[in-house]
Design a protein around this motif. Structure first.
Motif, short mmCIF file in Angstrom:
data_model
loop_
_atom_site.label_atom_id
_atom_site.label_comp_id
_atom_site.label_asym_id
_atom_site.label_seq_id
_atom_site.Cartn_x
_atom_site.Cartn_y
_atom_site.Cartn_z
N TRP A 283 2.01 11.42 -9.87
CA TRP A 283 0.76 11.96 -9.37
C TRP A 283 0.46 11.33 -8.02
O TRP A 283 0.51 10.12 -7.87
CB TRP A 283 -0.40 11.61 -10.30
CG TRP A 283 -0.21 12.00 -11.70
CD1 TRP A 283 0.62 11.42 -12.61
CD2 TRP A 283 -0.86 13.06 -12.39
NE1 TRP A 283 0.52 12.04 -13.81
CE2 TRP A 283 -0.39 13.06 -13.71
CE3 TRP A 283 -1.83 14.00 -12.02
CZ2 TRP A 283 -0.84 13.97 -14.66
CZ3 TRP A 283 -2.28 14.90 -12.98
CH2 TRP A 283 -1.77 14.87 -14.28
N GLU A 284 0.11 12.18 -7.10
CA GLU A 284 -0.18 11.64 -5.78
C GLU A 284 -1.50 12.22 -5.33
O GLU A 284 -1.68 13.42 -5.31
CB GLU A 284 0.93 12.06 -4.82
CG GLU A 284 0.81 11.47 -3.46
CD GLU A 284 1.97 11.91 -2.59
OE1 GLU A 284 3.01 12.30 -3.15
OE2 GLU A 284 1.81 11.87 -1.37
N THR A 285 -2.41 11.36 -4.99
CA THR A 285 -3.68 11.84 -4.50
C THR A 285 -3.83 11.45 -3.05
O THR A 285 -3.41 10.39 -2.63
CB THR A 285 -4.83 11.28 -5.35
OG1 THR A 285 -6.05 11.68 -4.76
CG2 THR A 285 -4.79 9.79 -5.39
N SER A 286 -4.44 12.35 -2.31
CA SER A 286 -4.65 12.02 -0.92
C SER A 286 -6.12 11.78 -0.73
O SER A 286 -6.96 12.48 -1.29
CB SER A 286 -4.19 13.15 -0.02
OG SER A 286 -4.97 14.29 -0.30
N SER A 287 -6.43 10.76 0.01
CA SER A 287 -7.84 10.39 0.10
C SER A 287 -8.41 10.62 1.48
O SER A 287 -9.37 9.99 1.87
CB SER A 287 -8.01 8.93 -0.28
OG SER A 287 -7.10 8.17 0.46
N ASN A 288 -7.82 11.53 2.23
CA ASN A 288 -8.42 11.74 3.55
C ASN A 288 -9.17 13.06 3.57
O ASN A 288 -8.67 14.10 3.21
CB ASN A 288 -7.35 11.73 4.64
CG ASN A 288 -6.17 12.60 4.27
OD1 ASN A 288 -5.81 12.70 3.10
ND2 ASN A 288 -5.57 13.23 5.24
N SER A 289 -10.37 12.99 3.96
CA SER A 289 -11.17 14.21 4.07
C SER A 289 -12.39 13.86 4.89
O SER A 289 -12.74 12.71 5.05
CB SER A 289 -11.57 14.71 2.70
OG SER A 289 -12.85 15.24 2.75
N ASP A 290 -13.08 14.87 5.40
CA ASP A 290 -14.25 14.56 6.21
C ASP A 290 -15.54 14.69 5.43
O ASP A 290 -16.57 14.25 5.87
CB ASP A 290 -14.28 15.45 7.45
CG ASP A 290 -13.55 16.76 7.20
OD1 ASP A 290 -14.07 17.57 6.42
OD2 ASP A 290 -12.46 16.92 7.73
#
Lengths: 372, 627
Positions: A283-290
């Motif tokens: 599982w890979e989550t990405s934590s970049n967002s505005d």
């Protein structure tokens, strides 16, 4: 999925663990231990995956694990942990807790310490189901519902919490140095504080609704309030132990029991889980967002593994990508790590870029190029 | 493991006569761990094979089946090599003695691979004339690998041409149709004899020009045949011309090239087997042999090669049956000769997938595959660890697999909860509800015996076993009555929807909730709950007394908790209880019984008093109107 090969080892593997590498060196791990189960003579074995300095096109066969040494183990190996570079603690189905020492000079294993009836019933053996250590302390849990605290430098038992649970405790992990988390077969996540004298848990968390047994638990390496558990129905739950009595998010992961779940120790945006249905998921989550959309406290969302999940924004140092609310923007990707269907994957461990797992098909898979 | 399978095969064959008694000793078996790899890897291939969809075009399927067959064979080879490696290590030690079982196992694996390879060539790949011979050549070369070893020895020696095995190597290469290697070795000799250069050049020429059929080329079979005949005539002419008369070795080679059977038979030690002789003979006299003609040549080759007096070995008759394209005979002979269900089961399964068994009509036709798979899997199930593999085999036996599995799965010993969970998962996935229930009951009973009520409850929830859940609740209630407090509060407080599994369990949960409400001083809620427990008949009658006694403190409170209606209901319940419950008559022989009865009647009187007083207070309170 390149770089993953099966090595058949003539024993069903119940646990695999990498030997820890010192945090200062940037080396990849090269030695792992395995424990077997369901044999007349069970063993724990140490394997080496050889020279790590060589990286090339033809390291497919060089990466084949080679047996370094092995030792007979009484009973199934229910759990296995490295206490430090030289010592391994195992939990046995006979209720015994054993420390093995690896002698580097002549590559043998010996047994310096053994607590034979650590877990027991009044008349009979009770399997010890989980062990976790924070050298020199060792905590074990078993089917008898006891939690036992040992010290590796002492002979006897330091502390026992009798009847900690009326059902089987399946797994244990350290939350802080003096606090542990246990999961049991009636679907409860319990927090225990060793500083307290009483034999009661300081907190109990559970899902309402069905009492689905939980089998594995792991804590986020950096943010100690985030915990992941996996249960009999193959659902992955992420909990925040600071607030609420219920999990933050539920994700359908597997179609059968999830045996182990691990956050990657150095890159916790990655999570690995393995299951009775023969799959190993990354599982890979990405934590970049505005958009700083934080969790909507307490609400659980049943999300399939491919849908979009709200990321954490705003105060990124405190908010983890794992704590999500309802569908929002963000990404959670899942990949199958094993090439084809296998029998149950009982155990996995990940360290650096290396992943090792063991199956009921008597095979070990090692992947040295996990994309992190 | 080989002992187990050995036992099985002989048991199944003994037909009523005197049974075989075997003394099975646990030898220091170096085979078992290595054979386990064979079982596991072949299981993986088997499961993959079953997944091949039927709707693929047959051409693609054939290549897939051939590659699966090759996979199986490579697994067998790997196993054999590992056995030999281990034996080598044992031999190296000073006291190393290899048990005879090892040799038996290696020879069995060798035979198995030989037969499987031939079946792959003849049946699965089903090569037509032309490429058939090429495949047969490959087959022979694979199983006669000592030529390369000998060649290495010769070439690495100081003067290869002086080596005693030099000509053997050359001739062996020629016999196997490896002309390039033969020429290379010959060149060493040619270099040393410049005088005879012409002869060597001539032979070299013949060897180069030998036509080899190219299946993917543009050449048709007839064109190849014509070319080959021309070449054959040229070789014959060389012989007639006595071109090689001065060098007997070269003459022998030439005679071999022309297909002279007597000369071939002179080299029996180099050929070592009749099937090598067969293939060589075909290579040099009938290279475009058709599959249907094979059996004739095979039979004659065998007769020519072997002593007519010696009895053909089982392996020979199996191979002969294969050449005769009698698949059923092959399978039958293999089952009898080799102590190995593994081989026939997997091979038959593969051939069944290739639809090769249907064209042969036997009265147990396509069930042959299932029979063999069931035998193999039943053998696996007796193994303490490999039983998990057997499950997949049973799954793919449509007629009896499920029944076999149902019978066997209950016999797996369940030492730990984790193993029980795995067995349960297998049963649940196949909707074997009976087995699920019985396994859960076994585990629940065990948990109950060890006083692990939570575990027992979780097992009964899994099995949806209401009866057992009731039993567990009774235990809790008994504990409560005995100790005055609940044990295992963490379980009862958090029952959740599991409460609905059984009435008794619901009661337990609600009763505990009542206690909690009381503890939190939510008296009216507690009172309502208590009443509903009795009126809704959730509580068992035996417990009503306790419930009413629990109501006492609520009745005695200063504040009115039970309304008039509720009080009426309580009174009704009390009457219900006392009227139906015949109080025991005082026994003149045991006057001390009076004491218990006294307590009972005292309790009832206290209750009646409290109820009456509460009723009065309630009526007053409800009747009061704020002015």
């Amino acid at each position: 999925m390149e770089g993953i090969n099966a090595k058949y080892v003539s024993q069903k593997i119940s646990k695999t663990r990498w030997r820890p590498v010192s945090s200062s060196s940037l080396q990849q791990p090269d030695i792992f231990a395995t424990g077997s189960w369901d044999n007349e003579d069970n063993k724990i074995s140490l394997w080496s995956i050889g020279d790590n300095g060589v990286s090339g096109m033809d390291d497919e066969f060089e990466g084949d694990p080679q047996l370094v040494c092995e030792y007979k183990h009484n009973g199934d190996v229910m759990d296995l942990q490295f206490l430090d570079q030289d010592r391994i603690v195992t939990a046995s189905s006979t209720g015994a807790v054993t420390i093995f020492r690896h002698n580097h000079n002549n590559q043998t294993l010996s047994v310096p310490q053994l607590w034979e009836r650590a877990h027991h019933y009044p008349c009979g053996k009770a399997p010890c189901t989980g062990v976790v250590c924070n050298s020199p302390e060792i905590v074990t849990v078993g089917e008898d519902g006891r939690i036992i605290l040992f010290r590796s430098d002492q002979e006897g038992v330091t502390r026992t919490i009798e009847n900690a649970d009326s059902s089987t405790i399946h797994a244990v992990t350290f939350l802080r140095t003096t606090e542990i988390l246990t999961v049991n077969s009636i679907g409860q996540l319990k927090l225990w504080d060793f500083r307290q004298r009483s034999n009661e848990p300081s907190q109990i968390l559970s899902l309402t609704g069905d009492r689905v047994p939980l089998h594995c638990v792991d804590r986020h390496p950096n943010q100690q309030h985030i915990v992941a558990t996996g249960g009999q129905d193959g659902m992955l739950c992420i909990w925040d132990v600071r607030q609420g009595k219920m999990p933050f998010s539920l994700m359908e992961a597997h179609s059968a029991e999830m045996w182990e779940v691990h956050f990657h120790p150095s890159n916790p945006d990655h999570l690995f889980s393995c299951s009775e249905d023969g799959s190993l998921l990354h599982w890979e989550t990405s934590s970049n967002s505005d958009t700083p959309s934080f969790l909507q406290g307490g609400r659980n969302a049943s999300i399939t593994s491919r849908s979009a999940i709200a990321p954490a924004g705003g105060n990124q140092s405190l908010i983890s990508a794992w704590l999500t609310g309802d569908s929002g923007k963000g990404r959670l990707e899942t990949t199958h790590m094993l090439p084809s269907q296998t029998l149950s994957v009982n155990s996995l461990d990940v360290l650096g870029q290396c992943l090792v797992c063991g199956t009921d098909g008597e095979a070990i898979y090692v992947n040295r190029l996990v994309p992190i | 493991m080989c002992y187990n399978l050995h036992m099985l095969i002989l048991q199944s064959l003994s037909t009523g006569g005197c049974p075989f008694v075997h003394e099975v000793r646990k030898d220091e078996d170096i085979c078992s761990p290595i054979l386990r790899k064979l079982f596991n890897e072949s299981h993986h291939i088997f499961v993959g094979l079953q997944g091949i969809r039927d709707d693929l075009p047959s051409k693609n399927k054939k290549t897939q089946f051939v590659s699966i067959s090759k996979n199986y064979r490579s697994v067998i080879r790997a196993c054999m090599e590992e056995l030999q490696q281990v034996a080598g290590k044992v031999e190296g030690k000073s006291d190393g003695r290899i048990s005879p079982v090892f040799f038996l196992q290696v020879s069995i694996l060798l035979a198995v691979e030989l037969i499987w390879n031939l079946c792959e060539v003849l049946f699965i790949d089903a090569a037509p004339a032309g490429s058939l011979l090429l495949h047969l050549l490959d087959w022979v070369r694979l199983h006669k690998a000592d030529v390369d070893e000998k060649a290495r020895d010769v070439l690495q020696s100081e003067s290869p041409t002086e080596h005693q095995a030099y000509w053997d190597v050359v001739i062996s290469y020629v016999l196997q149709g490896r002309m390039d290697e033969a020429r290379q070795v010959l060149m060493k000799q040619a270099a040393l004899q410049p005088a005879a250069r012409g002869m060597f050049k001539l032979l070299d020429n013949l060897l180069i020009k030998m036509p080899i059929f190219n299946p993917s080329g543009a050449q048709t079979l007839t064109e190849f045949d014509v070319k080959w005949r021309h070449w054959h005539e040229e070789v014959d002419r060389c012989l007639q011309d006595q071109s090689f008369a001065s060098n007997p070795h070269l003459e022998v080679i030439c005679k071999i090239l022309v297909g002279d059977e007597d000369v071939l038979l002179e080299h029996k030690e180099l050929l070592s087997t009749w099937y090598h002789f067969l293939v060589t003979r075909l290579l040099f006299s009938h290279p475009i042999v058709k599959p249907t003609e094979l059996h004739y040549y095979a039979q004659s080759s065998m007769h020519m090669f072997l002593d007519t007096r010696s009895v053909p070995e089982p392996l020979d008759s199996i191979l002969l049956a294969a050449f005769e394209f009698d698949i059923h005979q092959v399978i039958k002979d293999c089952s009898i000769a080799l102590n190995n269900w593994w081989f026939v089961a997997h091979l038959t399964d593969l051939m069944d997938h290739c639809k090769l068994l249907q064209s042969h009509n036997l009265h147990f036709g396509s069930n042959l595959r299932e029979f063999l798979l069931l035998e193999y899997a039943s053998g696996l199930f007796t193994h303490h660890s490999l039983w998990q593999l057997a499950v997949d085999y049973f799954d793919h036996c449509p007629e009896f697999g499920r029944v076999y599995l149902e019978l066997q799965i209950e016999r797996v010993p369940l030492d730990t909860e984790r193993k029980a969970l795995k067995v349960l998962r297998i049963c649940e996935q196949r909707q074997m509800t009976e087995q699920v229930r019985s396994i859960c009951k076994i585990m629940a009973k065990g948990a109950l015996r060890n006083n692990r009520l939570g575990s027992a409850l979780s097992w009964s929830i899994r099995a949806k076993d209401a009866a057992f859940a009731t039993l567990i609740s009774e235990r809790f209630l008994q504990d409560y009555c005995a100790n005055g407090a609940f044990s295992d509060l963490d379980l009862i407080d958090n029952l959740g929807s599991a409460m609905l599994l059984s009435d008794r369990l619901t009661f337990l949960g609600k009763y505990r909730e009542f206690h909690r409400l009381y503890g939190e001083k939510c008296f009216s809620d507690a009172a309502k709950l208590l009443l509903s427990l009795m009126t809704a008949k959730i509580a068992p009658r035996t417990f009503w007394m306790t419930l009413l006694t629990d109501a006492l403190p609520l009745l005695e409170q200063k504040e009115v908790i039970f309304s008039a209606d509720q009080t009426h209901e309580l009174m009704f319940c009390l009457e219900d209880l006392t009227s139906g419950n015949c109080l025991p008559k005082p026994d003149r022989w045991f006057p001390f019984l009076f004491q218990d009865e006294d307590i009972d009647t005292t309790k009832i009187e206290i209750l009646r008093l409290a109820l009456a007083r509460n009723l009065a207070k309630a009526i007053v309170k409800e009747g009061t109107v704020e002015v």
